[in-house]
Design an enzyme around this catalytic site. Structure first.
Site, short mmCIF file in Angstrom:
data_model
loop_
_atom_site.label_atom_id
_atom_site.label_comp_id
_atom_site.label_asym_id
_atom_site.label_seq_id
_atom_site.Cartn_x
_atom_site.Cartn_y
_atom_site.Cartn_z
N GLY A 75 0.82 -1.21 0.00
CA GLY A 75 0.00 0.00 0.00
C GLY A 75 0.85 1.25 0.00
O GLY A 75 1.88 1.33 0.67
N GLY A 76 0.42 2.27 -0.81
CA GLY A 76 1.13 3.54 -0.84
C GLY A 76 2.60 3.35 -1.16
O GLY A 76 2.97 2.75 -2.16
N ASP A 77 3.47 3.87 -0.31
CA ASP A 77 4.91 3.70 -0.50
C ASP A 77 5.46 2.69 0.50
O ASP A 77 6.62 2.78 0.90
CB ASP A 77 5.64 5.04 -0.37
CG ASP A 77 5.41 5.71 0.98
OD1 ASP A 77 4.53 5.25 1.72
OD2 ASP A 77 6.12 6.68 1.30
N GLU A 78 4.63 1.72 0.89
CA GLU A 78 5.04 0.70 1.84
C GLU A 78 5.20 -0.64 1.12
O GLU A 78 4.37 -1.03 0.32
CB GLU A 78 4.00 0.56 2.95
CG GLU A 78 3.79 1.83 3.77
CD GLU A 78 2.68 1.64 4.81
OE1 GLU A 78 2.16 0.52 4.91
OE2 GLU A 78 2.37 2.61 5.50
#
Length: 539
Positions: free
Chosen positions: A443-446
């Site tokens: 998710g996102g920048d994870e």
């Protein structure tokens, strides 16, 4: 008889309609997924080739290569450090080899070879070709025809005049290794195969019997024209395949290669879940139709009136009228009540089956932006990783990875630039790990990664792995013509050392990630180090 025909008709209509809807959904979802997989493979091949050309350009600027003795030491060192380099050599201005890995071809002239002639004006990148001079000189344990990709750069003297050439012959086997590593993400898809097609339409990589032969199939022109996407095509073997394809080599140094990666899966395998569901619906419908048709025939005289009510509602349901439902008969013969309840359960079962097929649209295990596995795949893989570690008496390392400095990229350059950074970070993360490790975008920048070791010391080099990841992410990314740099913080936890199960290990890895952020970011922190030397609480 009427009841039997009615229920049989409902089963056929529902089974056929649900099956067609499922095939349509699967066609779109699997096609897009295969296309994203092909794109990921093409980008990985391109990234590897760009890295090789960049390395060749840097090495070509070394003055030491103009001295035969120093050059010999350097080419031997290059061969030792890069197993995919089959041969590397240095020539003088006339094309005579003065230094070469293993001493092969030293003293011989390669002046007529493209790797020398084409490098006179600048960097040369040659497409995949058969070995010529080196076919009988290099070791070939497999016995298969040796194929190379050439990269060569001119060596310039103090006056800028070309005084020689640095030439590399890379073994094409590295492409097979790249494909094999990334195909682990789609190993659950039965019959999936990967082909790499050259600009001239011949197969550079593919199943047995295809390498070196022209690829001819329905839809070939569409593949060449579109570059990226997916198609359904019939091949000369008579089978229909779902094709995902991507034309790579968008970079400046490798733009002449133009390889097209094709990921294909037989249609019968891609649509197997829908066909099985349709068959199940049809069979269950006919079974119920036969049972309750017989009951209706035996009790026709006595149950005519409630059966007409049931038939009326069934017809309304078949017509799709809102609010229509099989009534539950509570008065009269016991058999009528049983029949009404069973029909309600049948309709509920058919409706639930359709809902289950609708949910199949959501079962996609690949993140479309980065071509990495997504959170769903990662969560399902945890049980597999734990079972494997237990069977091999090994360990599992869980890594939580969060990008540092990513939000300013989005704020300054926009979300398109942020997406490009995430794509390149995904390629670098996959390149930094082993082929059997799993890294996913959650998710996102994870991101998160799972590494499984065998025995007691399989994860002894975990510090090297995290250092390699941080170094890879820290490399400059050029987006919209601007250099962008991001970092990453990593939290690490081990099973069974940091928890009895992977749920607790992942929680501890997350805690270690926050500790890495707290300690200044762009570093890796293990949960064990937190327990051994906790930082003092801030006032």
């Amino acid at each position: 008889m009427t009841i039997t025909l009615l229920l049989g008709g409902i089963a056929v209509v529902r089974g056929a309609s649900v099956g067609w809807e499922a095939e349509g959904l699967l066609r779109q979802e699997v096609g897009r997924s295969l296309g994203e997989t092909a794109k990921g493979l093409a980008e990985r091949l391109d990234a590897d080739m760009r890295a090789r050309t960049a390395r060749a350009a840097i090495l070509g600027s070394l003055e030491a290569l103009q001295d035969p003795r120093s050059a010999q030491r350097l080419v031997d060192e290059i061969l030792t450090r890069d197993p995919s380099t089959a041969w590397v050599g240095v020539t003088d201005a006339q094309g005579t080899v003065v230094a070469a890995s293993g001493g092969i071809l030293v003293g011989q002239s390669v002046a007529q070879r493209p790797v020398f002639q084409r490098a006179q004006d600048g960097m040369f990148v040659g497409d995949v070709h058969d070995a010529v001079l080196l076919a009988k000189l290099l070791p070939n344990p497999s016995g298969e025809p040796m194929k190379f990709v050439d990269v060569s750069v001119p060596l310039k003297g103090p006056t800028g005049k070309t005084v020689g050439v640095l030439a590399f012959h890379y073994s094409w086997s590295w492409a097979r290794d790249v494909v094999g590593a990334l195909l682990d993400m789609v190993r659950n898809r039965t019959g999936t195969e990967v082909l790499v097609m050259a600009v001239n339409g011949t197969a550079l990589l593919g199943p047995d019997g295809t390498m070196g032969k022209p690829l001819v199939f329905d839809g070939l022109e569409a593949v060449r024209a579109r570059g990226d996407g997916w198609e359904v095509a019939r091949w000369p073997d008579g089978r229909e395949y779902l094709l995902g394809f991507s034309r790579g080599a968008a970079g400046q140094d490798v733009s002449d290669l133009g390889w097209t990666v094709i990921v294909r899966q037989p249609v019968e395998h891609a649509f197997a879940p829908a066909q099985e569901m349709r068959l199940h619906i049809l069979l269950s419908g006919f079974v119920f139709a036969g049972i309750f048709g017989a009951l209706g025939w035996l009790a026709a005289g006595w149950i005519a009136r409630p059966l007409r009510l049931i038939a009326t509602e069934a017809e309304r349901m078949r017509a799709g009228e809102p609010g229509a439902a099989i009534p539950e008969i509570t008065r009269g013969a016991k058999e009528i009540g049983t029949l009404s309840r069973a029909l309600r359960e049948l309709v509920t079962s058919l409706t639930a089956s359709k809902a289950a097929l609708a949910r199949m649209e959501d079962i996609a295990y690949q993140d479309r932006l980065t071509a990495l596995p997504n959170r769903r795949f990662f969560e399902q893989y945890l049980d597999v990783a734990l079972s494997r570690a237990r069977a091999e008496m090994g360990h599992v390392a869980a890594l939580y990875i969060d990008l540092d400095g990513f939000k300013p990229v989005n704020d300054r350059l926009g979300h398109d630039a942020g997406d490009e950074v995430l794509r390149q970070v995904g390629v670098r993360l996959a390149s930094s790990l082993r082929g059997d490790d799993v890294v996913a975008r959650i998710g996102g920048d994870e991101f998160a990664a799972i590494l499984v070791s065998s025995g007691c010391s399989g994860l002894a080099n975990l510090d090297e792995v995290t250092a390699r990841i941080i170094a890879a992410v820290n490399e400059v990314v050029v987006v919209q013509g601007q250099p962008v740099r991001v970092g990453c913080s990593i939290g690490v936890a081990l099973w069974p050392l940091d928890g009895p199960d992977l749920s607790s290990v992942l929680k501890h890895a997350d805690e270690a990630l926050y500790e890495a952020k707290r300690r200044g970011k762009n570093q890796a922190v293990s949960y064990a180090s937190m327990a051994a030397s906790p930082l003092p609480e801030s006032d």
